[in-house]
Design an enzyme around this catalytic site. Sequence first.
Site, PDB file in Angstrom:
ATOM      1  N   LYS B  60     -13.689  11.057   8.778  1.00 41.94           N
ATOM      2  CA  LYS B  60     -12.729  10.195   9.480  1.00 41.94           C
ATOM      3  C   LYS B  60     -13.131  10.061  10.946  1.00 41.94           C
ATOM      4  O   LYS B  60     -13.555  11.065  11.556  1.00 41.94           O
ATOM      5  CB  LYS B  60     -11.329  10.813   9.332  1.00 41.94           C
ATOM      6  CG  LYS B  60     -10.189   9.933   9.822  1.00 41.94           C
ATOM      7  CD  LYS B  60      -8.848  10.623   9.546  1.00 41.94           C
ATOM      8  CE  LYS B  60      -7.660   9.836  10.021  1.00 41.94           C
ATOM      9  NZ  LYS B  60      -6.371  10.475   9.713  1.00 41.94           N
ATOM     10  N   SER B 135      -2.974   7.680   7.514  1.00 37.61           N
ATOM     11  CA  SER B 135      -3.956   7.043   8.355  1.00 37.61           C
ATOM     12  C   SER B 135      -5.410   7.251   7.901  1.00 37.61           C
ATOM     13  O   SER B 135      -6.293   6.563   8.392  1.00 37.61           O
ATOM     14  CB  SER B 135      -3.818   7.577   9.781  1.00 37.61           C
ATOM     15  OG  SER B 135      -4.089   8.970   9.820  1.00 37.61           O
ATOM     16  N   SER B 159      -1.095  12.034   6.264  1.00 36.38           N
ATOM     17  CA  SER B 159      -2.209  11.081   6.386  1.00 36.38           C
ATOM     18  C   SER B 159      -3.403  11.325   5.470  1.00 36.38           C
ATOM     19  O   SER B 159      -4.307  10.499   5.427  1.00 36.38           O
ATOM     20  CB  SER B 159      -2.695  11.031   7.837  1.00 36.38           C
ATOM     21  OG  SER B 159      -1.826  10.254   8.608  1.00 36.38           O
TER      22      SER B 159
END
Lengths: 87, 466
Positions: B60, B135, B159
């Site tokens: 990420k 996210s 997330s």
Amino acid sequence: MSESPARDIFQLVKLEEERKFLPQLERIFSWVNKLQELSQPQEYAFYPPGLSLKLRRDVPEEFPERDKLLALAPRIKEGHFAVPRVI
Amino acid sequence: MNFSLMSIDEILRMEENGEVSPRQVWDHFSERRRRWEPEINAFITTVEDLEGNGLAVGVKDNIAVKGLPTTCGSRMLRNYESPYSATAWERLRARGFSLAGKTNLDEFAMGSSTETSFLGPTRNPWDPERTPGGSSGGSAAAVAAGMVKFALGSDTGGSVRQPASFCGVVGFKPTYGRISRFGLVAFASSLDQIGILSTSVRDAAYVFSVVGGDDPRDSTTSRRPVPDFQEIFSSPLDSFTFVYPDEEVLGRAEDEVRREFMEFVKMAEALGGRGKEVSMPLLNYAMEAYYIVANAEASSNLARYDGVRYGLRQEAEDLLQMYMKTRTAGFGDEVKRRILTGGFVLSRGYYEDYYGRAVSYRKQLSAFMEDVFSRADFLLLPTTPHVAFKIGERQDPIEMYMEDFFTVFVNLAGLPAISIPWSLLDGLPIGFQIVSRWYNEIGMLRLAEKMERSIDFKNKLILKEV
């Protein structure tokens, strides 16, 4: 949520666009006000239970690539971060 | 050979035996990235350098990898390049894993749809009209489409688990402090935790055993040893107890999700579990308390983006104007809303009423969860109230926050949780959560793996396509 303290917050957190965000904040605060249904705070938890912070020796370490760190700055002058004149 | 369908340990064994080469493994995932990435937009940066074992990993883009951009999906950090690597990535690299790229996310990990990224939204491989959740949406989508073997994400309020549910993959968040946050860009430090997205529970366990454990560079990491991969599945879970929430909490999920969830409960019982419904009225305040705690910490953590040392700068005559203009130009609307609310709840005259109540709630919640886990081994509940929604469908911020209703309380209490894919509803995946007591990742992974073996989930529909 009264307007004057809310306006101060924009200065505190260094953001503009009060007109755009003030009505949105009003709505958000009327939503989080649900927490007022809970009893008066007595005990607090600032992090998850069972966590014990560890201590370590406070020894300065040199970052091997100082130039690379400085190169990330939008403006540098004589090996220092440069900002607009403050005095 | 379809390496997307094989487990990490299986592939590594084949490489050791000389049955396949790292190049063959790498090329498989490379090929899938070429096929899927133009449609999905899962990556912010891609890397085409095979190193080590050829198993492609997504990281990420709020987790630092030395020499590569770490943008956090924000205009503020668009040109920022990390001068060091996160501990979690360093540990993977040391074990021979290869980086495929940095994955897309909601700006500074604040969101549930990966739509607020400055680099444009990621699309759900199951239906590109829909969001992958967020996210960590780029990580979830990349795993679901078989573009990487697994991915690292971060989970501050769900997330990792929420996008895992939307994309039909496994989303694992360990106990707070189990995986070092060194090199993870801070959002809400007392809630942030690096998590793992994978196609199987077995792979999540494998990666956990590599990246987890004490790190002198993160004073909140636990000294408890992280279980060895072989140890996790060395003995079966025969009998166990679990609880699940009553209608008051379950009612937050759509009817079809509730019906499917009760089938999940029945399966847990059929596999040796003794289940009991419990009332959990406290959970009805978790979203509001989370919003206050997370944003209070975010307003403090994001104060560092001022245009002086790195990131965007908007020039101005004086320093204050430079700060104001830089931050106003650099952050997107959702990040600004959160910084503003965070600043407000910490300000004099409002602190007690907002932040004080939220951290007091956190105390009550932790005590409640302690009680729950003194009576049962696991808590089962849905991960999301429904399947993936369409891109652009959620315009109201509060409606978007409610997407995380079933996940945020886990972060407030610092518990471990895993979301595993259950079924398809109208062709879209839905996952369910297993939550356990602090540091019982072994038990949780054993149950998750046991249930996974019994679930006839068709997540392989996408993975089988070339």
